[in-house]
Design an enzyme around this catalytic site. Structure first.
Site, PDB file in Angstrom:
ATOM      1  N   VAL A 289       0.830  -1.202   0.000  1.00 22.43           N
ATOM      2  CA  VAL A 289       0.000   0.000   0.000  1.00 22.43           C
ATOM      3  C   VAL A 289       0.862   1.249   0.000  1.00 22.43           C
ATOM      4  CG1 VAL A 289      -1.671   1.326   1.356  1.00 22.43           C
ATOM      5  CG2 VAL A 289      -1.976  -1.136   1.065  1.00 22.43           C
ATOM      6  N   GLU A 294      -1.835   5.245  -4.337  1.00 24.54           N
ATOM      7  CA  GLU A 294      -3.251   5.023  -4.607  1.00 24.54           C
ATOM      8  C   GLU A 294      -3.938   6.261  -5.179  1.00 24.54           C
ATOM      9  OE1 GLU A 294      -1.847   2.184  -1.599  1.00 24.54           O
ATOM     10  OE2 GLU A 294      -1.794   4.367  -1.739  1.00 24.54           O
ATOM     11  N   ASP A 336      -4.552  20.566 -42.826  1.00 25.57           N
ATOM     12  CA  ASP A 336      -5.147  20.851 -44.120  1.00 25.57           C
ATOM     13  C   ASP A 336      -5.115  22.364 -44.320  1.00 25.57           C
ATOM     14  OD1 ASP A 336      -6.446  20.389 -46.503  1.00 25.57           O
ATOM     15  OD2 ASP A 336      -8.440  20.388 -45.611  1.00 25.57           O
ATOM     16  N   ASP A 652     -11.031  19.144 -41.552  1.00 19.29           N
ATOM     17  CA  ASP A 652     -12.478  19.240 -41.414  1.00 19.29           C
ATOM     18  C   ASP A 652     -13.242  18.406 -42.429  1.00 19.29           C
ATOM     19  OD1 ASP A 652     -11.833  20.677 -43.633  1.00 19.29           O
ATOM     20  OD2 ASP A 652     -12.914  22.498 -43.075  1.00 19.29           O
ATOM     21  N   ASP A 656     -10.029  13.983 -44.657  1.00 21.68           N
ATOM     22  CA  ASP A 656      -9.034  14.042 -43.576  1.00 21.68           C
ATOM     23  C   ASP A 656      -9.208  12.921 -42.550  1.00 21.68           C
ATOM     24  OD1 ASP A 656      -7.979  16.447 -44.586  1.00 21.68           O
ATOM     25  OD2 ASP A 656      -9.520  17.608 -43.569  1.00 21.68           O
ATOM     26  N   ASN A 718       5.938   8.757  -0.777  1.00 18.35           N
ATOM     27  CA  ASN A 718       5.814   7.307  -0.624  1.00 18.35           C
ATOM     28  C   ASN A 718       7.137   6.644  -0.280  1.00 18.35           C
ATOM     29  OD1 ASN A 718       3.218   7.859  -1.470  1.00 18.35           O
ATOM     30  ND2 ASN A 718       3.096   6.077  -2.805  1.00 18.35           N
ATOM     31  N   GLU A 721       7.656   7.062   3.292  1.00 18.40           N
ATOM     32  CA  GLU A 721       6.804   6.130   4.021  1.00 18.40           C
ATOM     33  C   GLU A 721       7.426   4.735   4.047  1.00 18.40           C
ATOM     34  OE1 GLU A 721       3.024   6.209   2.142  1.00 18.40           O
ATOM     35  OE2 GLU A 721       2.815   8.387   2.313  1.00 18.40           O
ATOM     36  N   ASN A 744      -1.808   8.470   2.077  1.00 17.87           N
ATOM     37  CA  ASN A 744      -1.715   8.526   0.619  1.00 17.87           C
ATOM     38  C   ASN A 744      -2.910   9.211  -0.033  1.00 17.87           C
ATOM     39  OD1 ASN A 744       0.691   7.210   0.804  1.00 17.87           O
ATOM     40  ND2 ASN A 744       0.022   5.307  -0.145  1.00 17.87           N
ATOM     41  N   THR A 747      -3.850  13.164   2.991  1.00 15.03           N
ATOM     42  CA  THR A 747      -2.789  14.173   3.089  1.00 15.03           C
ATOM     43  C   THR A 747      -1.983  14.297   1.799  1.00 15.03           C
ATOM     44  OG1 THR A 747      -1.278  12.549   4.063  1.00 15.03           O
ATOM     45  CG2 THR A 747      -2.597  13.878   5.562  1.00 15.03           C
TER      46      THR A 747
END
Length: 917
Positions: A289, A294, A336, A652, A656, A718, A721, A744, A747
């Site tokens: 995790v 995440e 074009d 257009d 095309d 991360n 962590e 995750n 915060t």
């Protein structure tokens, strides 16, 4: 029995066409038409309708990070069941997956609905003769053999062979991309290999009648039409994944691989140290995790959605979310010409009258004296410009009104030029009623009219006596317009200041040189001549008096030059790919700054003989392509992609659409664009403004810069962590998966979302495009994440060690410090400038998100039910101050690193000159 679809109808006479289709002057019987409809099917194009809602939903689960989270949720739920506990971690993870999936699904399905609202779903009615009666039927009911009647303003409902026609001119812009009317007549018999654009006895689905009327027999419907063949090319085009999709796929794969490797290492290490299986499994879940961001999929989805909303406000509808960022990485725009770079209308810009050159603009005329023709006298007086403009009004079938003009764009331009000079076309036509005419035909290269001239003003301007004994009843004037070569061939006089004088061979060559000079500037040139002595349409054409020349063109859009300049400044190479004449293409490209006057230009016929290798070499050095067919546009886009370019294709027309689908980013026009091109595109310009794509590029670059900020912010956190989680078991306790999820998502996630709402960078359009194969971690981002994560983790581990030795609640303190430090990190990441030099309200959303998240964190600590739910305890003032102090130390490090990078950049020592976010 219907003839085969390969029948070359342009080679057959009218009676033979009717015989082969089994139809007579009464039209098909209702029974025969019903039988043919059952065999051929409805007269519709089988276009790709886009993904279904279920397909859009399932595509959201193609992200391997979400798949890993689902696996973690399943294991976590299993552990909770074994403990007879509520699976809080699994529920939280599933909510994250559901939120991310829902955001992506809603955005893409809404874009699909917005596109559908642009499509013209109503079936137009066609005038069809069935069983001897003319009736109006939906065009999807047409079958080969139906007789159809067409008039000015009608859209051709199917491919057909012309049977009868009067002054019939069609605009085939939807098919060829060019705006000028193409004359059609039934008598022509053409070769089997005649190109589609030159089949003057055939009509094609999707074209419009610009003038005249005609009777035709349907030869092909639906996918058997020429337009259907182009639609088939759309199915063969294989759109490549966008750069963002490739980068996120690589990032997801790397993160999942790291997660699995770390989980294996943690479990193996714990097992060797004698850890319990359940404890090791919970630690493995926390590790997985922690390493998987995440919030990143949701943050990127919301960031792209915010970019989409901004682009809609700037008139660009995004059909697929990844296209937002991909716009910021394009290196080549294939565009074009007609209707994209130009206004898709004709405007008179140059006149040659006597020895004067006149430039016509919004403010009127600008005069310039020319070197006179050999043997000519003084220059012509400006007054005779009126005769030239009057000739343009009278020898003209177009009409103007309050709702705009109806008719050939070339003739509408003549009316507009006269109006700019103050001439009232309606009054002029009322005074000089048309007596007879010879319609324009391509083989004659001219149109002629005989008009009344009762007061003799027109013939007096020629310095001649009107035909007849005196001005009055019976006086008339012949006016002719057409190709300069054809008109000058029949002229024996020309008009100068003294009236009509003899046209010598040298003077004829001078006028032809003037016409060629105008044509070399990309102008369409018409010559005008008159004759007061001509007897009528039955008499031979000759003895004409040349009045002058008019040159007109389809002018560039007003904002295009600035947009092209911004492309060059941003390192984006514009490439013109058009079916128009090379001189016109060169003139427009030079006028808007797309290419220099001497730039090489490649023609469609030349591309036929090139293999893929030779074409790859050609597209590297050439930015102008003219006389290009639809399948060649597709080859050009593929060749550019083969060189490593990230290609956007704007257009257009139906022609095309295959290239739009093949390109990394297809950009269609929302107003003038065909349904086919809009279906094939990733982006639809709602205002048909080429400059809008440049604004979209800027927005795309901002989105990419924001994504790099997210990645740096989230992965740096991360990594910190991970270091904390890896150290926690040494103290006998670990952070739970639910606590990691809180960090995750809450915060990290809320401030990261607010980062997307920050002000755009000031120099985004002065930087080169991102390299197509560049990693998200390039230009120092990877090393920055590593430094941030190591410092962050070291500070939190140090706090844990000190707190545990002093007997303080180190787990809650570590959890709180991780949260507060990341809020400070978010504030620092919001700008490349130091915090003390950043206005507090430069991004009020970020400031609000940080304050709100801090309040949530404190509520979590001091509201007992929430604290119990996440397994934390209330902190004393001293403990909370210690957490805040460590967080401030981390922010201080981030600001010190930012300041050092800025000093090095200003000193010219930065290894990463582009903004690294």
């Amino acid at each position: 029995m219907l003839p085969p679809e390969s029948t070359a109808w342009q080679t057959l006479s009218v009676p033979e066409c009717l015989r082969r289709l089994g139809v007579d002057a009464q039209g098909l019987s209702d029974a025969s038409a019903a039988e043919r409809l059952a065999r051929t099917g409805p007269n519709r194009l089988a276009l790709p309708r886009g993904p279904s809602r279920w397909r859009i939903l399932l595509d959201q689960f193609s992200n391997v990070m979400l798949v890993l989270l689902l696996a973690v949720a399943a294991v976590s739920a299993g552990l909770a069941v074994l403990d007879h506990a509520v699976p809080k971690d699994a529920i939280a993870i599933l909510l994250i997956v559901a939120l991310t999936t829902l955001l992506g699904y809603l955005q893409e399905s809404q874009a699909l609905l917005a596109l559908r609202s642009l499509l013209n779903l109503a079936q137009p009615l066609a005038r069809v003769r069935r069983s001897g009666h003319w009736q109006r039927l939906p065009s999807d009911q047409l079958v080969p053999g139906d007789l159809i009647r067409l008039e000015s303003g009608d859209r051709v409902p199917a491919d057909a062979r012309l049977l009868e026609g009067r002054e019939l001119g069609l605009q085939e812009a939807a098919l060829t991309g060019e705006a000028e009317l193409v004359s059609k007549w039934p008598e022509a018999l053409l070769a089997a290999d005649t190109p589609v654009v030159e089949r003057s006895n055939c009509l094609f689905l999707g074209s419009e009648v610009g003038r005249g009327r005609g009777l035709a027999v349907v030869t092909a419907t639906g996918m058997a039409t020429v337009l259907g063949g182009i639609a088939t090319l759309i199915h063969t085009a294989r759109p490549e994944p966008t750069p963002l999709q490739k980068r996120l796929a690589d990032l997801s794969g790397q993160l999942v691989a790291w997660a699995l490797a770390l989980v294996a290492a943690v479990v193996l290490g714990g097992w060797l140290l004698g850890g319990s299986p359940l404890g090791l499994l919970e630690l493995a879940l926390s590790t997985a995790v922690a390493i998987v961001p995440e919030g990143l999929p949701a943050v990127i989805t919301v960031s792209l959605a915010i970019g989409t909303r901004r682009m809609v406000r700037r008139a660009a509808l995004i059909r697929h979310l990844p296209a937002v960022e991909a716009l910021g990485t394009i290196t080549v725009i294939c565009t074009d010409k007609t209707g994209t770079l130009t206004q898709n209308r004709q405007v008179v810009v140059e006149l040659r009258c006597g020895t004067q050159a006149l430039e016509l603009n919004e403010n009127g005329f600008g005069f310039r004296e020319l070197a006179p023709p050999p043997g000519a006298g003084a220059g012509i007086s400006p007054g005779n410009v009126d005769l030239l403009l009057q000739a343009g009004v009278l020898c003209n079938d177009a009409e103007t009104g309050q709702q705009g003009g109806v008719g050939d764009p070339t003739e509408l331009a003549l009316l507009e030029a006269a109006a700019k000079a103050g001439l009232d076309g309606s009054d002029l036509r009322a005074k000089h009623r048309r007596l007879a005419e010879i319609p324009f035909r391509a083989e004659r290269q001219r149109m002629a009219v005989w008009v009344e001239d009762r007061d003799g003003n027109l013939t007096a301007a020629l310095g001649a006596v009107p035909f007849g004994s005196s001005p009055g009843e019976g006086s008339h004037l012949l006016i002719v317009k057409g190709a300069p070569e054809a008109i000058l061939h029949d002229c024996d006089r020309w008009l100068d200041g003294a009236g009509a004088r003899t046209l010598t061979p040298d003077q004829r060559d001078w006028w032809l040189a003037e016409a060629r000079g105008l044509a070399s500037c990309g102008l369409r040139v018409l010559a005008f001549a008159c004759s007061p002595e001509h007897q009528g349409p039955e008499a031979d054409m000759g003895a004409l008096v040349l009045v002058g020349l008019m040159g007109q063109r389809d002018p560039p859009r007003l904002e295009v030059s600035a947009a092209v300049a911004r492309c060059h400044g941003a390192g984006i190479r514009p490439v013109m790919v058009t079916g128009d004449h090379p001189l016109t293409a060169r003139s427009i490209s030079t006028a808007i700054g797309l290419a220099e006057a001497g730039s090489p230009i490649a023609l469609g016929p030349e591309l036929e003989g090139l293999d893929d290798g030779a074409l790859d070499a050609l597209v590297r050095r050439t930015s102008l392509f003219a006389r290009v067919l639809p399948e060649q546009k597709l080859r050009i886009v593929r060749a550019l992609q083969g060189t490593g370019a990230v290609v956007a294709m704007t257009g257009d027309g139906v022609n095309d659409a295959p290239a739009l689908r093949q390109a990394h980013i297809g950009v269609a026009m929302g107003i003038s664009g065909s349904d086919v091109s809009r279906e094939a595109a990733d982006v639809v310009l709602l205002d048909d403004n080429f400059a809008t794509i440049v604004k979209a590029v800027e927005e795309g670059r901002q989105v990419y810069a924001n994504i790099r900020r997210f990645v740096r912010f989230i992965l740096g956190c991360n990594l910190g962590e991970l270091i904390t989680i890896g150290s926690a078991p040494l103290l006998g306790l670990a952070l739970t998966p639910l606590q990691i999820l809180w960090i995750n998502l809450v915060t990290d996630g809320l401030p990261a979302l607010a980062l997307a709402l920050g002000p755009p960078g000031e120099d985004l359009m002065h930087q080169p495009p991102i390299e197509p194969g560049e990693s998200l971690f390039a230009r120092g981002l990877g090393s920055a994440i590593l430094r941030i994560g190591l410092v962050f983790g070291a500070l939190v581990v140090a706090l844990m060690l000190v707190a545990s030795r002093l007997g303080h609640p180190w787990q809650t303190m570590a959890f709180t410090t991780l949260c507060l430090a990341q809020l400070g990190h978010a504030l620092s990441a919001g700008s490349d400038r130091p915090l003390w030099r950043t206005p507090p309200l430069s991004n009020p959303w970020l400031l609000g998100a940080v304050l709100a998240t801090a309040a949530l964190q404190l509520t979590l600590l001091y509201v007992a039910p929430m604290a119990r739910f996440l397994g934390v305890t209330a902190l004393s003032a001293i403990d909370l101050a210690a957490c805040a102090g460590v967080s401030l130390a981390f922010v201080g490090y981030l600001e010190l690193e930012k300041g050092l990078a800025q000093v090095l950049r200003h000193a010219g020592h930065s290894p990463h000159p582009r903004t690294s976010a």
